[in-house]
Scaffold this active site. Structure first.
Site, short mmCIF file in Angstrom:
data_model
loop_
_atom_site.label_atom_id
_atom_site.label_comp_id
_atom_site.label_asym_id
_atom_site.label_seq_id
_atom_site.Cartn_x
_atom_site.Cartn_y
_atom_site.Cartn_z
N ASP A 194 19.75 23.61 16.21
CA ASP A 194 19.26 24.73 14.85
C ASP A 194 17.61 24.15 15.08
O ASP A 194 17.30 22.84 14.92
CB ASP A 194 19.50 24.21 13.45
CG ASP A 194 20.54 25.11 12.83
OD1 ASP A 194 20.59 26.48 13.62
OD2 ASP A 194 20.99 25.09 12.11
N GLU A 212 26.56 34.98 8.72
CA GLU A 212 26.89 34.00 7.75
C GLU A 212 27.27 34.84 6.50
O GLU A 212 26.22 35.41 5.98
CB GLU A 212 25.75 32.96 7.36
CG GLU A 212 26.34 32.08 6.16
CD GLU A 212 25.65 30.69 6.17
OE1 GLU A 212 24.59 30.47 6.95
OE2 GLU A 212 25.75 29.76 5.27
#
Ligand code: KIV
Length: 262
Positions: free
Chosen positions: A85, A180
């Site tokens: 990330d 998500e």
């Protein structure tokens, strides 16, 4: 000869095939266990901030944190695809920052690709990083890095916006996209629309793959999100083992006395 890791290109080619399995990993031993278990992709997620570093959100996580943990995951594995990330503020301000941060995760820590949050707004950054030769996984829907700064822990955008964001990150060159907390029907539509794989978290069963946070899967957190599933109760096992150790030391039962060892 060294075994080859799964590449971003090979991940993209799995669209429509066997479901992709991704899990977060933050250290060498658990990354090794995940690879041995046959998991395809390991995400060094900035969820690191909460599940490992004890912060309330992912926002304080630094590039230095990500470098250290990505390098550990790389050392613990041989064949898995390792995605790192890009933490908050390591890519938002300009293309140069984005390329430099992504490049550092690849060059110094060994990541095979990077992930960043955002849809159409993040497309220029995705383009810049991909132009530099680094594969990018996008992330739309709920965006944890900025959720606590105002928008809250909810999905960003309605059906139209999510479809537009998904198309924008694909056009920008992303090889896959995390959805998500996207409504299951919208996630299914996005999955049908895109040529790149969708990887869902709390977004239903129609995505091309699934991702969960390692600590939720292993039962290491007190209150996991409702869409997660704990496949073990490692937290309880750890507490019992540690209590047994403490009890034996206090009772004089560990370490064993020399006479008892013979
Ligand atoms: O940081 C993370 O763990 C993530 C997953 C929730 C996809 O981005």
């Amino acid at each position: 000869m060294a075994e080859r890791r799964l590449t971003a290109g090979a991940v993209a080619a799995r669209k429509g095939g066997a479901p992709l399995v991704m899990i977060t990993a933050y250290d060498a031993p658990f990354a090794h266990a995940a690879e041995e278990a046959g998991i395809d992709l390991l995400l060094v997620g900035d969820s690191l901030g909460m599940v490992v570093l004890g912060y309330e959100s992912t926002t304080p996580v630094t590039l230095q944190d990500m470098l250290r943990h990505t390098a550990a995951v790389i050392r613990g594995t041989r064949t898995a695809h390792v995605v790192a990330d890009l933490p908050f503020l390591s890519y938002q301000s300009c293309d140069e920052d984005a390329v430099r941060s992504a490049g550092t995760l690849v060059k110094d820590a060994g990541a095979l690709s990077v992930k960043l949050e955002g849809g159409a707004d993040a497309a220029p950054r995705i383009c810049a990083i991909v132009r530099a030769g680094i594969p990018v996984m996008a992330h739309i829907g709920l965006l944890p890095q900025t959720a606590g700064l105002g928008p809250g822990y909810r999905t960003r955008g309605d059906r139209e916006r999510l479809l537009a964001d998904a198309r924008a990150v694909e056009s920008a060159g992303a090889y896959a996209v995390v959805l998500e907390k996207v409504d299951g029907e919208i996630a299914a539509e996005v999955t049908r629309e895109l040529r790149i794989p969708t990887i869902g978290i709390g977004s239903g069963a129609a995505c091309d793959g699934q991702v969960l946070v390692m600590h939720d899967v292993l039962g290491l957190v007190a209150s996991p999100p409702p869409f997660a599933k704990a496949y073990a109760r490692i937290g309880e096992v750890a507490r019992e083992a540690l209590a047994a150790y403490a009890g034996e030391v206090r009772a004089g039962a560990f370490p064993p006395h020399e006479a008892a060892r013979k």
